[in-house]
Design a protein around this motif. Structure first.
Motif, mmCIF file in Angstrom:
data_model
loop_
_atom_site.group_PDB
_atom_site.id
_atom_site.type_symbol
_atom_site.label_atom_id
_atom_site.label_comp_id
_atom_site.label_asym_id
_atom_site.label_seq_id
_atom_site.Cartn_x
_atom_site.Cartn_y
_atom_site.Cartn_z
ATOM 1 N N ASP A 56 -8.974 0.252 -0.950
ATOM 2 C CA ASP A 56 -7.953 0.832 -0.070
ATOM 3 C C ASP A 56 -7.144 -0.232 0.661
ATOM 4 O O ASP A 56 -6.844 -0.115 1.853
ATOM 5 C CB ASP A 56 -8.599 1.788 0.937
ATOM 6 C CG ASP A 56 -9.261 2.985 0.265
ATOM 7 O OD1 ASP A 56 -8.789 3.384 -0.820
ATOM 8 O OD2 ASP A 56 -10.251 3.503 0.824
ATOM 9 N N GLY A 57 -6.782 -1.306 -0.052
ATOM 10 C CA GLY A 57 -5.924 -2.332 0.515
ATOM 11 C C GLY A 57 -6.612 -3.314 1.418
ATOM 12 O O GLY A 57 -5.947 -4.130 2.065
ATOM 13 N N ARG A 58 -7.945 -3.244 1.478
ATOM 14 C CA ARG A 58 -8.693 -4.179 2.309
ATOM 15 C C ARG A 58 -9.796 -4.850 1.488
ATOM 16 O O ARG A 58 -10.122 -4.418 0.380
ATOM 17 C CB ARG A 58 -9.296 -3.473 3.534
ATOM 18 C CG ARG A 58 -8.223 -3.052 4.530
ATOM 19 C CD ARG A 58 -8.789 -2.528 5.824
ATOM 20 N NE ARG A 58 -7.719 -2.251 6.780
ATOM 21 C CZ ARG A 58 -7.291 -3.114 7.696
ATOM 22 N NH1 ARG A 58 -7.857 -4.312 7.790
ATOM 23 N NH2 ARG A 58 -6.311 -2.792 8.523
ATOM 24 N N ILE A 59 -10.343 -5.921 2.064
ATOM 25 C CA ILE A 59 -11.384 -6.666 1.370
ATOM 26 C C ILE A 59 -12.720 -5.952 1.558
ATOM 27 O O ILE A 59 -13.174 -5.736 2.680
ATOM 28 C CB ILE A 59 -11.459 -8.107 1.889
ATOM 29 C CG1 ILE A 59 -10.131 -8.824 1.614
ATOM 30 C CG2 ILE A 59 -12.621 -8.861 1.240
ATOM 31 C CD1 ILE A 59 -10.018 -10.201 2.244
ATOM 32 N N LEU A 60 -13.318 -5.587 0.448
ATOM 33 C CA LEU A 60 -14.583 -4.860 0.461
ATOM 34 C C LEU A 60 -15.772 -5.806 0.443
ATOM 35 O O LEU A 60 -16.772 -5.576 1.140
ATOM 36 C CB LEU A 60 -14.647 -3.930 -0.755
ATOM 37 C CG LEU A 60 -15.956 -3.173 -1.008
ATOM 38 C CD1 LEU A 60 -16.244 -2.197 0.130
ATOM 39 C CD2 LEU A 60 -15.879 -2.433 -2.339
ATOM 40 N N ALA A 61 -15.709 -6.860 -0.352
ATOM 41 C CA ALA A 61 -16.830 -7.786 -0.474
ATOM 42 C C ALA A 61 -16.315 -9.122 -0.989
ATOM 43 O O ALA A 61 -15.325 -9.191 -1.718
ATOM 44 C CB ALA A 61 -17.890 -7.226 -1.423
ATOM 45 N N GLY A 531 -13.289 -6.608 5.412
ATOM 46 C CA GLY A 531 -12.581 -5.784 6.377
ATOM 47 C C GLY A 531 -11.147 -6.193 6.607
ATOM 48 O O GLY A 531 -10.350 -5.399 7.122
ATOM 49 N N LYS A 532 -10.787 -7.421 6.233
ATOM 50 C CA LYS A 532 -9.409 -7.859 6.450
ATOM 51 C C LYS A 532 -8.486 -7.302 5.363
ATOM 52 O O LYS A 532 -8.922 -6.851 4.301
ATOM 53 C CB LYS A 532 -9.338 -9.382 6.485
ATOM 54 C CG LYS A 532 -9.942 -9.991 7.755
ATOM 55 C CD LYS A 532 -9.559 -11.445 7.920
ATOM 56 C CE LYS A 532 -10.027 -11.985 9.265
ATOM 57 N NZ LYS A 532 -9.568 -13.375 9.515
ATOM 58 N N VAL A 533 -7.179 -7.376 5.656
ATOM 59 C CA VAL A 533 -6.175 -6.876 4.721
ATOM 60 C C VAL A 533 -6.216 -7.694 3.431
ATOM 61 O O VAL A 533 -6.381 -8.917 3.459
ATOM 62 C CB VAL A 533 -4.780 -6.950 5.369
ATOM 63 C CG1 VAL A 533 -3.709 -6.511 4.390
ATOM 64 C CG2 VAL A 533 -4.729 -6.083 6.621
ATOM 65 N N ALA A 534 -6.044 -7.023 2.313
ATOM 66 C CA ALA A 534 -6.104 -7.677 1.001
ATOM 67 C C ALA A 534 -4.756 -8.310 0.673
ATOM 68 O O ALA A 534 -4.025 -7.861 -0.216
ATOM 69 C CB ALA A 534 -6.515 -6.676 -0.067
ATOM 70 N N ASP A 535 -4.408 -9.368 1.416
ATOM 71 C CA ASP A 535 -3.188 -10.134 1.204
ATOM 72 C C ASP A 535 -3.576 -11.472 0.581
ATOM 73 O O ASP A 535 -4.330 -12.244 1.191
ATOM 74 C CB ASP A 535 -2.465 -10.397 2.521
ATOM 75 C CG ASP A 535 -1.825 -9.155 3.108
ATOM 76 O OD1 ASP A 535 -1.857 -8.095 2.451
ATOM 77 O OD2 ASP A 535 -1.289 -9.248 4.227
ATOM 78 N N ILE A 560 0.216 -11.122 -3.601
ATOM 79 C CA ILE A 560 -0.395 -9.791 -3.579
ATOM 80 C C ILE A 560 -0.460 -9.309 -2.141
ATOM 81 O O ILE A 560 -0.996 -9.994 -1.265
ATOM 82 C CB ILE A 560 -1.807 -9.839 -4.209
ATOM 83 C CG1 ILE A 560 -1.690 -10.227 -5.686
ATOM 84 C CG2 ILE A 560 -2.537 -8.511 -4.044
ATOM 85 C CD1 ILE A 560 -2.982 -10.666 -6.318
ATOM 86 N N LYS A 561 0.096 -8.124 -1.890
ATOM 87 C CA LYS A 561 0.117 -7.533 -0.549
ATOM 88 C C LYS A 561 -0.681 -6.240 -0.567
ATOM 89 O O LYS A 561 -0.388 -5.332 -1.344
ATOM 90 C CB LYS A 561 1.565 -7.235 -0.119
ATOM 91 C CG LYS A 561 1.676 -6.696 1.310
ATOM 92 C CD LYS A 561 1.566 -7.830 2.300
ATOM 93 C CE LYS A 561 1.645 -7.342 3.741
ATOM 94 N NZ LYS A 561 0.368 -6.791 4.238
ATOM 95 N N THR A 562 -1.692 -6.171 0.275
ATOM 96 C CA THR A 562 -2.597 -5.015 0.333
ATOM 97 C C THR A 562 -3.032 -4.587 -1.069
ATOM 98 O O THR A 562 -2.971 -3.421 -1.429
ATOM 99 C CB THR A 562 -1.982 -3.822 1.097
ATOM 100 O OG1 THR A 562 -0.730 -3.465 0.500
ATOM 101 C CG2 THR A 562 -1.778 -4.165 2.558
ATOM 102 N N ASP A 563 -3.465 -5.589 -1.850
ATOM 103 C CA ASP A 563 -4.023 -5.379 -3.193
ATOM 104 C C ASP A 563 -2.968 -4.940 -4.203
ATOM 105 O O ASP A 563 -3.305 -4.407 -5.254
ATOM 106 C CB ASP A 563 -5.177 -4.368 -3.145
ATOM 107 C CG ASP A 563 -6.102 -4.478 -4.356
ATOM 108 O OD1 ASP A 563 -6.215 -5.576 -4.925
ATOM 109 O OD2 ASP A 563 -6.704 -3.455 -4.730
ATOM 110 N N ARG A 564 -1.691 -5.167 -3.899
ATOM 111 C CA ARG A 564 -0.618 -4.788 -4.820
ATOM 112 C C ARG A 564 0.249 -6.002 -5.086
ATOM 113 O O ARG A 564 0.709 -6.673 -4.162
ATOM 114 C CB ARG A 564 0.238 -3.668 -4.207
ATOM 115 C CG ARG A 564 1.363 -3.190 -5.100
ATOM 116 C CD ARG A 564 2.091 -2.003 -4.465
ATOM 117 N NE ARG A 564 2.813 -2.383 -3.256
ATOM 118 C CZ ARG A 564 4.072 -2.810 -3.251
ATOM 119 N NH1 ARG A 564 4.745 -2.936 -4.373
ATOM 120 N NH2 ARG A 564 4.675 -3.109 -2.105
ATOM 121 N N GLU A 565 0.464 -6.285 -6.342
ATOM 122 C CA GLU A 565 1.249 -7.442 -6.717
ATOM 123 C C GLU A 565 2.713 -7.214 -6.359
ATOM 124 O O GLU A 565 3.339 -6.261 -6.819
ATOM 125 C CB GLU A 565 1.121 -7.668 -8.223
ATOM 126 C CG GLU A 565 1.110 -9.122 -8.619
ATOM 127 C CD GLU A 565 0.817 -9.290 -10.094
ATOM 128 O OE1 GLU A 565 1.621 -8.808 -10.917
ATOM 129 O OE2 GLU A 565 -0.237 -9.877 -10.419
#
Length: 597
Positions: A56-61, A531-535, A560-565
């Motif tokens: 969901d756009g964040r770092i899971l692990a 927990g941080k944003v997936a940037d 990549i911004k919030t897990d989107r290229e």
């Protein structure tokens, strides 16, 4: 491109991960698992990782690939880094992303290596080529715009004049912007459109230059230039300014920035950024800092800690002086050997009065508004530090994080004051490359030039700092920022102040975690932690492993911004793949809503 998982090993991994995973782990299925290259987390507790999973756009692990396979499901995408290096997305410590589009959409008047302009003749030719390729836009705006000339890099060592520009076009207004953004030159048609004559009052904090005939020669400084530029750009439609914002955001993303800054805005510019973001035209986050001398009510009513469609008002901006390479920064001593007609003892000048500085800083502290202040010369920094000292005594300490922007000519006692007053320095070490030789020979001399952009002094005191590009002053070239901070090598090959150099990891922190702290976003961005944003930014190589002299040759291959290229270079990594169930074929799929450049 190689496949991340071999079908046989994948089947075994799926079976083992399902068997050994805890019930909680098994329920959390990752959207994407990144692996296959170096992952630099910028987290001192665990600086490198083998794999990273998102949800969901964040770092899971973050951790070993074997552990992260517990989060793998049928819908999980596998992103193969293909031997490249992933870091947190870069956070813009200072730039002008909306007006950065002006650079992207105007004639390139930069000197090598970013352009081809080396003298007045090549500047004129660059304008003519741009005119030939952009006639429809010129007709619509009745304006020719060039960006990035620098008199210090021209063979003539002077600004172009109206006569030089009239030779390109005497009928259509031409405005060219100095690389610093603090000067400009206009042709006769542009001067007429801006109503600048020998009778025009010179605005406070600005200069209109005149020729031997007593008429304006076309060169405008500081507030005189800003007023003329505003008038000339007034003919550009709202859609034209939206194009600036779109182009700027795209340019920032191409250099790995996932958070951009509009570092001196009007309410109108802020509104444009918001509109474009609402329309889906900006893929990066944008933090806007409106000018504190323009509309304080707007700042108070709109500042926010949260983004709306990727845009937020972060605080206020104050500008005290001008350009060090252009001799308009306010020093505490005369310039070393300035080129031009300057009186004996010339030390630059302020674009804001002492009363304005004190009042603006006091207002910001009283209202707990973060304020970013442009101060280049020692005299300007003295004004800022005195105002902050007085405001803190008046209103008490708080976590306001005031920011010094640039601080090119800081004295060491001023760095002590920054530490004592808890002022965050956003420094400009790219100057060591672009203007280091000029500072050594012309602005401050060989002794003081060793200490411009004093990142070494800052780190000796254990302070955080940010580094910036100030685009459109320079391209928002993240690898040039990194290289200049680490090597301090000038255009001529000189090393300016080796004692002010820092190591690569420190320089990366200044572009990620510490710049996130500057924006009050260190809990959300700047390092690869759960927990941080997936940037993310993916580089062609590992900056901690290459020769420091090769840092500027590294390339951004994907952003990549919030897990989107949002950006991919032509030779970027393969697109993410769905991890298939056993017995199915591997399907190549693009990330949802990704785009390829």
């Amino acid at each position: 491109m190689r496949q991340l998982f071999h079908p046989m090993s994948q089947a075994l991994a799926l079976s083992l991960s399902t068997f050994f995973a805890s019930p909680t782990q098994a329920q959390v299925i990752a959207d994407t698992i990144y692996s296959g290259g170096t992952i630099l987390t910028i987290d001192d507790a665990s600086p490198r990782a083998e794999a990273l999973a998102t949800k969901d756009g964040r770092i899971l692990a973050v951790g070993p690939l074997a552990d992260l396979l517990a989060h793998q499901g049928e819908s999980t995408r596998a992103y193969d880094l293909d031997g490249r290096t992933m870091l947190p997305g870069f956070v813009d410590s200072h730039g002008h992303v909306v007006m950065g589009g002006l650079q992207a959409l105007s004639a390139n008047l930069l000197a090598p290596p970013d352009g081809e302009v080396t003298d007045i003749a090549s500047l004129q030719e660059a304008l003519r080529r741009w005119i030939a390729d952009n006639q429809d836009a010129i007709d619509a705006a009745n304006l020719i715009v060039g960006f990035g000339y620098d008199q210090s890099q021209l063979a003539e060592l002077r600004h172009p004049t109206k006569d030089d520009l009239d030779a390109v076009s005497a009928d259509v207004p031409i405005i060219i912007v100095h690389q610093s953004g603090h000067f400009g030159a206009a042709n006769s048609a542009a001067l007429a459109k801006a109503d600048i004559t020998k009778r025009t009052p010179v605005p406070p904090g600005g200069i209109i230059r005149y020729g031997d005939d007593g008429e304006p020669d076309g060169v405008l400084e500081e507030n005189a230039f800003f007023l003329a530029l505003g008038t000339l750009l007034g003919g550009i439609s709202e859609e034209g300014f939206k194009d600036f914002a779109r182009a700027g955001a795209k340019l920032w993303a191409s250099f790995g920035y996932t958070t951009a800054q509009e570092g001196r805005a009007t309410p109108q510019v802020a509104a444009i950024a918001r509109e474009v973001a609402t329309e889906g035209g900006i893929d990066v986050d944008v933090v806007v800092y409106p000018d504190v001398l323009v509309d304080r009510d707007f700042i108070l009513a709109n500042r926010s800690d949260t983004y709306e469609n990727g845009v937020r008002i972060g605080g206020a901006k104050l500008t005290i002086d001008g350009s060090p390479q252009g001799f308009t920064a306010l020093r505490d001593r005369p310039y070393y050997d300035p080129v031009g007609s300057y009186p004996p003892g010339y030390a630059g000048y302020a674009s804001a009065s002492p009363e304005q500085v004190v009042d603006a800083i006091d207002w910001a502290f009283e209202n707990d508004v973060q304020i970013l202040t442009h101060a280049n010369g020692e005299g300007a920094s003295d004004m800022l530090l005195a105002a902050i000292d007085a405001a803190e005594k008046a209103h008490g300490p708080a976590d306001r994080r005031p920011v010094l922007i640039h601080g090119q000519f800081l004295r060491e006692d001023q760095v002590d004051a920054l530490q004592r007053l808890d002022v965050f320095p956003s420094l400009f070490p790219m100057h060591t490359f672009y203007w280091g030789d000029w500072h050594r020979d012309r602005t401050v001399g060989p002794v003081n030039a060793e200490n411009i952009s004093p990142t070494g002094w800052v780190r000796q005191r254990g302070m955080m700092f940010g580094t910036h590009h100030d685009a459109p002053v320079a391209f928002p070239d993240s690898m040039r920022v990194l290289s200049a901070t680490v090597t301090r090598r000038t255009r001529s090959g000189d090393i300016l102040g080796p004692h002010q150099r820092v190591d690569v990891m420190t320089a990366l922190k200044a572009m990620t975690l510490w710049s996130a702290y500057q924006h009050f976003e260190e809990d959300e961005k700047g390092s690869l932690e759960v927990g941080k944003v997936a940037d993310f930014v993916i580089l062609s190589g590992d900056p901690t492993s290459v020769d420091p002299e090769a840092l500027d040759s590294l390339k951004v291959v994907a952003t990549i911004k919030t897990d989107r290229e949002i950006y991919r270079a032509k030779d970027g990594p393969q697109k993410a793949r769905l991890v298939p169930p056993v017995g199915h074929h591997v399907l190549d799929v693009a990330h949802a809503a990704s785009r390829e450049n």
